[in-house]
Design a protein around this motif. Structure first.
Motif, short mmCIF file in Angstrom:
data_model
loop_
_atom_site.label_atom_id
_atom_site.label_comp_id
_atom_site.label_asym_id
_atom_site.label_seq_id
_atom_site.Cartn_x
_atom_site.Cartn_y
_atom_site.Cartn_z
N LEU A 71 16.69 5.15 -9.59
CA LEU A 71 17.27 3.93 -10.17
C LEU A 71 18.43 4.28 -11.09
CD1 LEU A 71 17.26 0.88 -10.74
CD2 LEU A 71 15.59 1.33 -12.55
N ASP A 72 18.25 5.27 -11.94
CA ASP A 72 19.29 5.67 -12.88
C ASP A 72 20.54 6.13 -12.13
OD1 ASP A 72 19.84 6.39 -15.86
OD2 ASP A 72 20.41 8.20 -14.74
N ALA A 73 20.36 6.95 -11.09
CA ALA A 73 21.50 7.44 -10.32
C ALA A 73 22.21 6.31 -9.60
CB ALA A 73 21.03 8.50 -9.32
N LEU A 74 21.44 5.40 -9.02
CA LEU A 74 22.04 4.28 -8.28
C LEU A 74 22.80 3.34 -9.21
CD1 LEU A 74 22.29 2.60 -5.63
CD2 LEU A 74 20.16 1.48 -6.29
N ALA A 75 22.23 3.10 -10.38
CA ALA A 75 22.84 2.13 -11.29
C ALA A 75 23.99 2.72 -12.09
CB ALA A 75 21.78 1.57 -12.23
N LEU A 76 23.81 3.95 -12.57
CA LEU A 76 24.73 4.48 -13.57
C LEU A 76 25.51 5.70 -13.11
CD1 LEU A 76 22.30 4.20 -16.62
CD2 LEU A 76 23.86 2.47 -15.71
N GLY A 77 25.19 6.23 -11.94
CA GLY A 77 25.88 7.41 -11.44
C GLY A 77 27.26 7.07 -10.88
N PRO A 78 28.01 8.09 -10.46
CA PRO A 78 29.34 7.86 -9.86
C PRO A 78 29.24 6.93 -8.66
CG PRO A 78 28.98 10.20 -10.32
CD PRO A 78 27.66 9.52 -10.52
N GLY A 79 30.10 5.92 -8.64
CA GLY A 79 30.09 4.96 -7.55
C GLY A 79 28.91 4.03 -7.56
N GLY A 80 28.17 4.00 -8.66
CA GLY A 80 26.97 3.19 -8.74
C GLY A 80 27.23 1.74 -9.12
N LEU A 81 26.16 1.03 -9.40
CA LEU A 81 26.24 -0.40 -9.66
C LEU A 81 27.11 -0.73 -10.86
CD1 LEU A 81 22.49 -1.36 -9.09
CD2 LEU A 81 24.39 -1.71 -7.52
N SER A 95 11.39 -2.12 -7.60
CA SER A 95 10.64 -0.87 -7.55
C SER A 95 9.72 -0.71 -8.76
CB SER A 95 11.60 0.31 -7.51
OG SER A 95 12.57 0.14 -6.50
N THR A 96 8.70 0.12 -8.59
CA THR A 96 7.82 0.50 -9.69
C THR A 96 8.40 1.75 -10.32
OG1 THR A 96 5.93 -0.38 -8.45
CG2 THR A 96 5.44 1.05 -10.33
N VAL A 97 9.04 1.59 -11.47
CA VAL A 97 9.72 2.71 -12.13
C VAL A 97 9.27 2.91 -13.57
CG1 VAL A 97 11.77 2.52 -10.67
CG2 VAL A 97 11.66 1.22 -12.81
N GLY A 98 8.48 1.98 -14.11
CA GLY A 98 8.05 2.07 -15.50
C GLY A 98 8.97 1.31 -16.42
N GLU A 99 8.42 0.83 -17.51
CA GLU A 99 9.18 -0.06 -18.40
C GLU A 99 10.36 0.65 -19.07
OE1 GLU A 99 7.29 -1.09 -22.25
OE2 GLU A 99 5.50 -0.13 -21.43
N GLU A 100 10.20 1.91 -19.45
CA GLU A 100 11.28 2.60 -20.15
C GLU A 100 12.49 2.77 -19.25
OE1 GLU A 100 9.72 6.19 -21.75
OE2 GLU A 100 8.44 5.16 -23.22
N ALA A 101 12.26 3.10 -17.99
CA ALA A 101 13.37 3.31 -17.05
C ALA A 101 14.13 2.03 -16.81
CB ALA A 101 12.83 3.88 -15.73
N VAL A 102 13.43 0.92 -16.60
CA VAL A 102 14.13 -0.33 -16.30
C VAL A 102 14.86 -0.86 -17.52
CG1 VAL A 102 12.31 -2.04 -16.76
CG2 VAL A 102 13.93 -2.43 -14.91
N ARG A 103 14.29 -0.66 -18.70
CA ARG A 103 14.97 -1.12 -19.92
C ARG A 103 16.25 -0.33 -20.17
NH1 ARG A 103 9.42 -1.82 -23.35
NH2 ARG A 103 9.12 -4.05 -22.99
N ALA A 104 16.20 0.98 -19.96
CA ALA A 104 17.39 1.80 -20.17
C ALA A 104 18.52 1.40 -19.24
CB ALA A 104 17.04 3.28 -19.97
N VAL A 105 18.19 1.17 -17.97
CA VAL A 105 19.22 0.75 -17.01
C VAL A 105 19.72 -0.65 -17.33
CG1 VAL A 105 19.55 0.07 -14.60
CG2 VAL A 105 18.54 2.29 -15.15
N ALA A 106 18.83 -1.55 -17.69
CA ALA A 106 19.23 -2.91 -18.01
C ALA A 106 20.18 -2.93 -19.21
CB ALA A 106 18.01 -3.78 -18.29
N ASP A 107 19.90 -2.12 -20.22
CA ASP A 107 20.78 -2.07 -21.39
C ASP A 107 22.16 -1.55 -21.02
OD1 ASP A 107 18.78 -3.02 -23.03
OD2 ASP A 107 18.22 -1.04 -23.83
N ALA A 108 22.22 -0.52 -20.18
CA ALA A 108 23.51 0.04 -19.78
C ALA A 108 24.31 -0.95 -18.93
CB ALA A 108 23.29 1.34 -19.01
N LEU A 109 23.62 -1.66 -18.03
CA LEU A 109 24.31 -2.65 -17.21
C LEU A 109 24.78 -3.83 -18.05
CD1 LEU A 109 22.09 -2.70 -13.98
CD2 LEU A 109 24.31 -1.59 -14.29
N ALA A 110 23.97 -4.23 -19.03
CA ALA A 110 24.33 -5.36 -19.88
C ALA A 110 25.62 -5.08 -20.64
CB ALA A 110 23.19 -5.67 -20.85
#
Length: 295
Positions: A71-81, A95-110
């Motif tokens: 999830l982190d690579a897809l969202a925040l990596g080169p060419g990602g979301l 996906s089932t990734v755990g709360e910490e992982a989804v919160r970190a990605v959500a904050d970066a996307l926000a």
């Protein structure tokens, strides 16, 4: 509706979800495995050459990855979301990734104006293909409203449990039970096999009484086939259920909640994983319990 929806990750759950969504939406699919993209095209989706290609002109993205690292690579990596989606788009993490992982990605996307819906799903590939999933949602009202038509197409039961991370929390509770029930089904049918009982009859009978569970009904036929020396279809990889039980273990240890049965199931999956069975269907646990396959 003619809205465009991108499905990124066309694995065991992503492909049937893309198939379901293609009945209602203009779906574009991407996966690192070209064969999975070809199957999505057969189901009515359009192929994307990259994440950036899939995100072009897309306001809703459904993500189906294996774990938090993907999830982190897809969202925040080169060419990602984060680089590809316009501000205002919404990313639905199934996906089932755990709360910490989804919160970190959500904050970066926000920070880039991209909204996130934490929406782990349960029900398996067959129900995903029928739009019959249980979806546990963590999101704010604005993001949920944007994703709601897509979620409604996937779900027969949708429950909003709070903000980002709350969906993952409830899914972790769900997976605690699933991991235990799968291990219990394997143990029960291994015993039945050693007793010489008809395994198909055992699954049928047990599924009608107090011992019934979704996991017994779902995994039971594959466990029975494997115990008979047959090779069952690959529906749920061993490393996936092992990953989920690892999330359970991490959370319960952090919260200091005693879960000895879940811990035993987690260690069972770790042992089978260490024996090199990550890519096998998780029904392989049963034959290892009987000693008919090496650990």
């Amino acid at each position: 509706m003619s809205a465009r929806v991108a499905v990124l990750g066309l694995g065991a759950m992503g492909l049937p979800m893309a198939t379901t969504l293609a009945r209602t939406f203009d779906v574009v699919g991407f996966d690192v495995a070209p064969a999975r993209v070809a199957l999505a095209v057969e189901a009515g989706a359009t192929a994307a050459a990259s994440v950036a290609d899939a995100c072009t002109g897309t306001d809703v993205v459904v993500v189906g990855v294996r774990d938090g690292a993907q999830l982190d690579a897809l969202a925040l990596g080169p060419g990602g979301l984060a680089e590809s989606l316009p501000a205002g788009a919404v990313v639905v993490v199934t996906s089932t990734v755990g709360e910490e992982a989804v919160r970190a990605v959500a904050d970066a996307l926000a920070a880039r104006g991209i909204r996130t819906v934490d929406a782990p799903v349960s029900g398996g590939p067959v129900r995903a293909g029928a739009g019959d999933l249980l979806v546990m949602v963590g999101a704010d009202d604005d993001a949920l409203a944007a994703a709601r038509p897509v979620l409604d197409a996937l779900a027969s039961s949708l429950t909003v449990v709070g903000g980002i991370g709350a969906g993952q929390q409830l899914k972790t509770v769900n997976q605690l039970l699933c991991g235990i029930h799968t291990a219990a089904a394997a143990e029960a049918l291994a015993l039945a096999h050693r007793l010489g009982l008809d395994l198909d009859a055992c699954v049928a009978v047990l599924s009608q009484g107090a011992a019934a569970s979704f996991m017994l009904a779902d995994r039971g036929p594959r466990i029975a086939a494997r115990l008979r020396g047959e090779e069952p279809p690959l529906r749920s990889r061993l490393d996936v259920i092992g990953k989920d039980m690892g999330i359970v273990g991490d959370l319960t240890r952090r919260l200091k909640v005693a879960t000895p049965v879940a811990a035993a199931a987690e260690q069972l999956y770790r042992t089978v994983s260490a024996a090199g069975h990550d890519a096998d269907d998780d029904s392989v646990v049963a034959t290892l319990l009987t000693g008919e396959q090496t650990w």
